[in-house]
Design an enzyme around this catalytic site. Structure first.
Site, short mmCIF file in Angstrom:
data_model
loop_
_atom_site.label_atom_id
_atom_site.label_comp_id
_atom_site.label_asym_id
_atom_site.label_seq_id
_atom_site.Cartn_x
_atom_site.Cartn_y
_atom_site.Cartn_z
N HIS A 49 5.74 11.69 2.36
CA HIS A 49 6.27 12.89 1.68
C HIS A 49 5.62 14.16 2.23
O HIS A 49 4.75 14.76 1.60
CB HIS A 49 6.06 12.77 0.17
CG HIS A 49 6.98 11.79 -0.47
ND1 HIS A 49 6.70 11.12 -1.63
CD2 HIS A 49 8.23 11.38 -0.10
CE1 HIS A 49 7.72 10.34 -1.96
NE2 HIS A 49 8.64 10.46 -1.04
N GLU A 134 7.81 4.34 -4.55
CA GLU A 134 6.91 3.17 -4.58
C GLU A 134 7.21 2.31 -5.82
O GLU A 134 7.17 1.07 -5.75
CB GLU A 134 5.44 3.63 -4.60
CG GLU A 134 4.48 2.44 -4.59
CD GLU A 134 3.02 2.82 -4.75
OE1 GLU A 134 2.63 3.92 -4.29
OE2 GLU A 134 2.26 2.01 -5.32
N THR A 173 -0.15 2.95 -6.53
CA THR A 173 -1.39 3.18 -5.77
C THR A 173 -1.89 4.62 -5.83
O THR A 173 -3.03 4.89 -5.48
CB THR A 173 -1.16 2.85 -4.28
OG1 THR A 173 -0.07 3.64 -3.81
CG2 THR A 173 -0.89 1.38 -4.06
N SER A 232 3.08 12.17 -4.78
CA SER A 232 2.40 11.79 -6.02
C SER A 232 0.90 12.08 -5.94
O SER A 232 0.32 12.68 -6.84
CB SER A 232 2.64 10.30 -6.30
OG SER A 232 1.89 9.87 -7.39
N SER A 275 -0.59 12.70 2.56
CA SER A 275 0.48 12.79 3.56
C SER A 275 0.49 14.15 4.28
O SER A 275 1.44 14.44 5.01
CB SER A 275 1.83 12.51 2.89
OG SER A 275 1.90 13.12 1.63
FE1 SF4 Z 1 -1.53 3.49 1.46
FE2 SF4 Z 1 -2.19 6.05 1.78
FE3 SF4 Z 1 -0.41 5.36 -0.10
FE4 SF4 Z 1 -3.01 4.79 -0.36
S1 SF4 Z 1 -2.09 6.83 -0.30
S2 SF4 Z 1 -1.31 3.38 -0.75
S3 SF4 Z 1 -3.62 4.28 1.75
S4 SF4 Z 1 -0.16 5.13 2.10
#
Ligand code: SF4
Length: 317
Positions: A49, A134, A173, A232, A275
């Protein structure tokens, strides 16, 4: 006429900040796919993103679409770092499309946990934000009805489940570490027999970026978070600073920075979501230096050395 001396502005720059290993890997997958197969390479959803990243990849030959229906036959397609429901690779196979999965390995780990828990007969309570890709991807790993989404403590209070003694939980996550702890406490209080493979699935990068913001927030008059409004983990960094009592602003690029915000700011905190590339942090610092006499200090709370392997077939490229 003599020029007015610039006002002093102290910058406290959080570390770690910016790109995580999952984002790095996802971008590399698109770049290597273009090198290997030639342009165009289609990417389902923004690979990560961030508009700057997406535009840079477009310039190299990536085409971003929201559904597989928009991918023509015979061209390779990459799935974004956020993960996809199982139906997506299944449909790609049905159509004979070759695909590369850039799902972050830490998201894939949650997918596999979901499958195992459902296979063991557990109903899953998933802590996450409705509508985030996600969350859509993780729900798409299990049959409909086997997972219920909660976002808040209030959702836990209102939760209706098939069997209170046969539950497990998993999490997105990129959640707020503190908010999730409160939701988990509520879940455990209401369903003492709920199980989880581990404490939560908030990834190392999300946790480290939030800890780094906490370490500097109290010393800052304002926190700038460089990231996208649909990222996020960037939104969570704004909340972390605000929770520490420091106002925070989310900006995508230096051009969005309003110098009016800094009228009574002596110390400015800067961080970037997972990101957002470092080049955008430098762009903001350089922009600030056109107006202020800036001093920079990086405050590092931990050092990251995590890197993820590329998918088979691309490692040797
Ligand atoms: Fe993977 Fe980065 Fe997302 Fe954490 S923030 S789940 S390391 S892509």
């Amino acid at each position: 006429m003599t020029e007015q001396p610039k006002k002093t502005l102290e910058l406290l720059i959080a570390a770690p900040r910016g790109f995580c290993a999952g984002v790095d890997r996802a971008i590399r997958i698109v770049e290597l796919a273009i090198e290997r197969y030639g342009a165009p390479v289609y990417v389902r959803h923004e690979i990560v993103h961030n508009k700057f990243v997406v535009d840079s990849l477009k310039a190299k030959g990536a085409v971003f679409v929201e559904t597989l229906d928009d991918v023509p036959d015979g061209v390779p397609v990459v799935f974004s770092a956020h993960g996809v429901p199982k139906a997506v690779p299944a449909k790609a196979e049905q159509r004979g499309l070759s695909y590369l999965d850039a799902t972050c390995p830490l998201v894939s780990k949650v997918h596999r946990q979901a499958e195992r828990l459902v296979a063991a007969g557990r109903h899953i309570v998933f802590i996450g934000h409705a509508g985030h890709p996600e969350v859509i991807g993780t729900f798409g790993q299990v049959p409909e009805g086997d997972m219920t989404l909660v976002e808040t403590v209030k959702d836990v209070e209102d939760l209706a489940v098939p069997d209170p003694d046969n539950l497990a939980f998993l999490t997105q996550t990129t959640l707020s570490v503190d908010d999730t702890a409160a939701v988990l406490a509520a879940l455990r209080a209401r369903f003492p027999n709920i199980i989880a493979p581990q404490a939560d699935d908030i990834c190392y990068a999300t946790t480290n970026r939030q800890t780094a913001v906490k370490a500097i927030a109290a010393a800052c008059d304002l926190m700038l978070v460089i990231g996208a409004p649909n990222s996020s983990n960037s939104l969570r960094l704004v909340e972390v600073a605000e929770r520490e009592g420091t106002p925070a602003r989310l900006i995508q690029r230096a051009a969005e920075l309003d110098f009016g915000w800094l009228a009574s700011v002596g110390t400015l905190g800067i961080t970037a979501g997972a990101s957002a590339p470092e080049i955008l942090v430098r762009e903001v610092v350089d922009h600030l230096a056109t107006r202020f006499a800036v001093t920079e200090r990086e405050v590092e709370t931990t050092r990251e050395s995590i890197a993820f392997k590329l998918p088979r077939g691309l490692e040797a490229a």
